[in-house]
Design an enzyme around this catalytic site. Structure first.
Site, PDB file in Angstrom:
ATOM      1  N   TYR A  72       0.836  -1.212   0.000  1.00 51.59           N
ATOM      2  CA  TYR A  72       0.000   0.000   0.000  1.00 51.59           C
ATOM      3  C   TYR A  72       0.867   1.257   0.000  1.00 51.59           C
ATOM      4  O   TYR A  72       0.627   2.198  -0.746  1.00 51.59           O
ATOM      5  CB  TYR A  72      -0.912  -0.004   1.223  1.00 51.59           C
ATOM      6  CG  TYR A  72      -1.964   1.089   1.189  1.00 51.59           C
ATOM      7  CD1 TYR A  72      -3.239   0.828   0.701  1.00 51.59           C
ATOM      8  CD2 TYR A  72      -1.676   2.383   1.633  1.00 51.59           C
ATOM      9  CE1 TYR A  72      -4.197   1.824   0.655  1.00 51.59           C
ATOM     10  CE2 TYR A  72      -2.625   3.379   1.583  1.00 51.59           C
ATOM     11  CZ  TYR A  72      -3.888   3.107   1.100  1.00 51.59           C
ATOM     12  OH  TYR A  72      -4.838   4.093   1.053  1.00 51.59           O
ATOM     13  N   PHE A 124      -6.495  20.249 -24.330  1.00 52.66           N
ATOM     14  CA  PHE A 124      -7.182  19.047 -24.784  1.00 52.66           C
ATOM     15  C   PHE A 124      -8.571  18.999 -24.127  1.00 52.66           C
ATOM     16  O   PHE A 124      -8.821  19.692 -23.147  1.00 52.66           O
ATOM     17  CB  PHE A 124      -6.359  17.790 -24.437  1.00 52.66           C
ATOM     18  CG  PHE A 124      -6.990  16.558 -25.022  1.00 52.66           C
ATOM     19  CD1 PHE A 124      -7.130  16.434 -26.394  1.00 52.66           C
ATOM     20  CD2 PHE A 124      -7.492  15.551 -24.221  1.00 52.66           C
ATOM     21  CE1 PHE A 124      -7.764  15.328 -26.947  1.00 52.66           C
ATOM     22  CE2 PHE A 124      -8.116  14.440 -24.764  1.00 52.66           C
ATOM     23  CZ  PHE A 124      -8.248  14.326 -26.124  1.00 52.66           C
ATOM     24  N   ASP A 125      -9.475  18.147 -24.632  1.00 49.69           N
ATOM     25  CA  ASP A 125     -10.865  18.201 -24.141  1.00 49.69           C
ATOM     26  C   ASP A 125     -10.987  17.909 -22.642  1.00 49.69           C
ATOM     27  O   ASP A 125     -11.762  18.544 -21.942  1.00 49.69           O
ATOM     28  CB  ASP A 125     -11.794  17.295 -24.967  1.00 49.69           C
ATOM     29  CG  ASP A 125     -11.442  15.821 -24.923  1.00 49.69           C
ATOM     30  OD1 ASP A 125     -10.384  15.471 -24.385  1.00 49.69           O
ATOM     31  OD2 ASP A 125     -12.241  15.010 -25.422  1.00 49.69           O
ATOM     32  N   ASP A 215       1.355  20.085 -20.402  1.00 47.89           N
ATOM     33  CA  ASP A 215       0.585  18.854 -20.598  1.00 47.89           C
ATOM     34  C   ASP A 215       1.477  17.957 -21.448  1.00 47.89           C
ATOM     35  O   ASP A 215       1.629  18.154 -22.647  1.00 47.89           O
ATOM     36  CB  ASP A 215      -0.738  19.174 -21.296  1.00 47.89           C
ATOM     37  CG  ASP A 215      -1.559  17.911 -21.571  1.00 47.89           C
ATOM     38  OD1 ASP A 215      -0.979  16.806 -21.579  1.00 47.89           O
ATOM     39  OD2 ASP A 215      -2.778  18.032 -21.801  1.00 47.89           O
ATOM     40  N   ALA A 217       1.639  14.684 -22.340  1.00 50.74           N
ATOM     41  CA  ALA A 217       1.241  13.356 -22.838  1.00 50.74           C
ATOM     42  C   ALA A 217       2.160  12.849 -23.961  1.00 50.74           C
ATOM     43  O   ALA A 217       2.535  11.682 -23.983  1.00 50.74           O
ATOM     44  CB  ALA A 217      -0.209  13.400 -23.328  1.00 50.74           C
ATOM     45  N   LYS A 258       0.152   7.516 -23.370  1.00 49.09           N
ATOM     46  CA  LYS A 258       0.692   7.860 -24.688  1.00 49.09           C
ATOM     47  C   LYS A 258       2.185   7.515 -24.715  1.00 49.09           C
ATOM     48  O   LYS A 258       2.544   6.367 -24.914  1.00 49.09           O
ATOM     49  CB  LYS A 258       0.465   9.353 -24.990  1.00 49.09           C
ATOM     50  CG  LYS A 258      -0.967   9.689 -25.376  1.00 49.09           C
ATOM     51  CD  LYS A 258      -1.880   9.818 -24.201  1.00 49.09           C
ATOM     52  CE  LYS A 258      -3.227  10.360 -24.569  1.00 49.09           C
ATOM     53  NZ  LYS A 258      -4.126  10.369 -23.393  1.00 49.09           N
ATOM     54  N   HIS A 450     -19.093  14.236 -26.796  1.00 47.59           N
ATOM     55  CA  HIS A 450     -18.732  13.320 -27.891  1.00 47.59           C
ATOM     56  C   HIS A 450     -18.710  11.858 -27.455  1.00 47.59           C
ATOM     57  O   HIS A 450     -18.887  10.968 -28.266  1.00 47.59           O
ATOM     58  CB  HIS A 450     -17.388  13.720 -28.499  1.00 47.59           C
ATOM     59  CG  HIS A 450     -16.292  13.912 -27.515  1.00 47.59           C
ATOM     60  ND1 HIS A 450     -16.243  14.992 -26.668  1.00 47.59           N
ATOM     61  CD2 HIS A 450     -15.206  13.162 -27.227  1.00 47.59           C
ATOM     62  CE1 HIS A 450     -15.169  14.899 -25.921  1.00 47.59           C
ATOM     63  NE2 HIS A 450     -14.525  13.792 -26.222  1.00 47.59           N
TER      64      HIS A 450
HETATM   65  C1  LIG Z   1      -2.935  16.147 -24.647  1.00 48.60           C
HETATM   66  C2  LIG Z   1      -3.742  15.291 -23.717  1.00 48.60           C
HETATM   67  N1  LIG Z   1      -3.883  15.644 -22.426  1.00 48.60           N
HETATM   68  C3  LIG Z   1      -4.575  14.915 -21.552  1.00 48.60           C
HETATM   69  C4  LIG Z   1      -5.222  13.762 -21.938  1.00 48.60           C
HETATM   70  C5  LIG Z   1      -6.032  12.973 -20.940  1.00 48.60           C
HETATM   71  O1  LIG Z   1      -5.411  11.790 -20.619  1.00 48.60           O
HETATM   72  P1  LIG Z   1      -6.218  10.458 -20.197  1.00 48.60           P
HETATM   73  O2  LIG Z   1      -6.940   9.966 -21.392  1.00 48.60           O
HETATM   74  O3  LIG Z   1      -5.135   9.532 -19.724  1.00 48.60           O
HETATM   75  O4  LIG Z   1      -7.140  10.827 -19.092  1.00 48.60           O
HETATM   76  C6  LIG Z   1      -5.125  13.350 -23.260  1.00 48.60           C
HETATM   77  C7  LIG Z   1      -5.802  12.111 -23.687  1.00 48.60           C
HETATM   78  O5  LIG Z   1      -6.074  11.800 -24.792  1.00 48.60           O
HETATM   79  C8  LIG Z   1      -4.365  14.134 -24.176  1.00 48.60           C
HETATM   80  O6  LIG Z   1      -4.233  13.797 -25.469  1.00 48.60           O
END
Ligand SMILES: Cc1ncc(COP(=O)(O)O)c(C=O)c1O
Length: 458
Positions: A72, A124-125, A215, A217, A258, A450
């Protein structure tokens, strides 16, 4: 066309996929309310819905799973994970989270108050929605070049620094808890951000006393684009470029699904001890104890290995050229895509592909549906379904500048023959484009519509 550095791996395990009949796909997509998220994966022949969490892990990662320490608190796996993040990101504090949006939720909960605004090249969304969910306002300040799908420029993910300066002047630093850059810019074509722009953004924000977050990713793909395209970086390794990238930032959120080549996971990396403490308190409430953060020990173990594999130069050379191969072949066939090809995906330009379908009838969604019906290929709309929103002031619907369909390429999963099949399918859809019709919404939820909206043909 890109010369193709061959795959720096060979295939050890295979997963069968099947191609259904066209009539069956027509029935399946109608049953799914013309929303590809509602299809079963087994009914998709080539699944380009996302590159997120869809990577094939290496033999080293699969064997690392067995070394997961499931304690843990204070598990060995956490320290291996922490060491990899610290060496790449150069930040002292790191907490795991179950994926990128969970990291965003925790970070914004402790930093954003209602009415605050967060500028970025392009959120990102999930970032957009997590800021909005805290009563904040996400603001996109991408340089105009990034909004022109035909411009072939090296760094179309760059933020517009003059717009950022004006924005800070207008909103005031006290209402801006941080500025961000998304590298690469997923919502804007997977386009990279230059080191010059990262450095200048950091300097500008810091001059105003505003923290700078990344960000991250797809930070490794961004680093490789810098190596290929930015003067002075061709001799540097992806690790050196990543180190320099993060040296400019105060923190980062990461979806490990990613560039860390894993199927689940994320994290927050930070420099500030006080913010780290507040993040830990929130993390314990939402995700878990700070040494596992919603993940199993084995997940941390495979992220630690995957982070290094994702920075491997031969892997990145193959990855970027392989994506470019798909883009170049589509362009050769006269199919409109966002140019130049991005790192993790090719984006069909639905506005030019279906000029007769107005944005109010979701040309991107119509095109994604057609790709499924034509060839069993699942891809994702990144356009008006995802981003059109009512302006709170005027009540008018504001449509996004770009209307795209993303063909996201899972890492180390599909062969070149699969990509050739994607090209053939696109060609057939393109040949009958004038017969395609738009869609209207039959149901939509209040946020991130979406994923669950239902549509019907116009
Ligand atoms: C640029 C970016 N930020 C954040 C995220 C969110 O990550 P997760 O899908 O792991 O929650 C994504 C996911 O597609 C992304 O492309």
């Amino acid at each position: 066309m890109a010369t193709f550095p061959p795959e720096p791996f060979r295939i050890k395990v295979v997963e069968p996929v099947k191609l259904t009949a066209r009539e069956e796909r027509e029935r399946l997509i109608a049953e799914a309310g013309y929303n590809v998220f509602k299809l079963r994966a087994e009914d998709c022949y080539i699944d380009l819905l996302t590159d997120s969490g869809t990577s094939a892990m290496s033999d080293a990662q699969w064997s690392a799973l067995m070394q997961g320490d499931e304690s843990y608190a204070g598990a060995k796996s956490f320290f291996r994970f922490q060491e990899a993040v610290q060496r790449i990101f150069g930040m002292p504090y790191v907490v795991p989270a179950h994926q990128g949006r969970a990291a965003e939720n925790v970070l914004f909960t402790v930093t954003v108050r209602p009415g605050m605004q967060i500028p970025s090249n392009m959120h990102f969304d999930t970032t957009h929605a997590n800021i909005s969910a805290r009563g904040g306002r996400p603001v996109n300040l991408l340089a105009d070049l990034g909004l022109d799908p035909t411009a072939r420029a090296p760094f179309k993910g760059d933020i517009d620094l003059e717009k950022l300066e004006r924005f800070i002047g207008m909103v005031g630093r006290d209402n801006i808890p941080m500025g961000m850059l998304t590298i690469t810019n997923n919502s804007g074509g997977g386009q990279p951000v230059s080191m010059a722009n990262i450095r200048a953004t950091s300097e500008l924000l810091h001059r105003h006393g505003i923290p700078f977050f990344i960000d991250a990713a797809r930070y490794a793909e961004n680093a490789y684009f810098i190596k290929l395209r930015e003067p002075g970086y061709d001799k540097k390794s992806p690790l050196e470029i990543a180190n320099e990238t993060f040296s400019h930032a105060d923190g980062a959120t990461m979806s490990a699904k990613k560039d860390a080549l894993v199927n689940i996971g994320g994290f927050i990396a930070l420099r500030d001890a006080d913010l780290y403490q507040r993040v830990c308190n929130e993390l314990i409430l939402r995700e878990g104890f700070p040494t596992y953060g919603g993940l199993a020990g084995r997940d941390l173990e495979v992220i630690a290995r995957g982070l290094w594999e994702g920075l491997d130069e031969s892997y990145l050379a193959y990855r970027i050229a392989y994506t470019q191969y798909l883009g170049d072949r589509l362009v050769e066939e006269g199919i409109p895509i966002l140019e130049p090809p991005g790192g993790h995906a090719i984006y069909l330009d639905a506005k030019r592909f279906l000029p007769h379908v107005p944005q109010s009838e979701f040309p991107g969604q119509a095109l994604a549906v057609a790709m499924y019906v034509e060839g069993g290929i699942r891809c994702c709309e990144i356009g008006s379904v995802m981003f059109a929103a009512r302006d709170p002031g005027t009540g008018q619907i504001v449509y996004p500048a770009l209307e795209l369909v993303r063909l996201a390429i899972p890492r180390r999963v599909y062969t070149q023959t699969h990509l050739d099949y994607v090209v053939e399918t696109c060609k057939r859809v393109h040949a009958r484009r004038e017969s395609l019709r738009g869609l209207r919404i039959a149901y939509e939820p209040p946020l991130l519509r979406h994923f669950t909206a239902r549509f019907e043909p116009v």
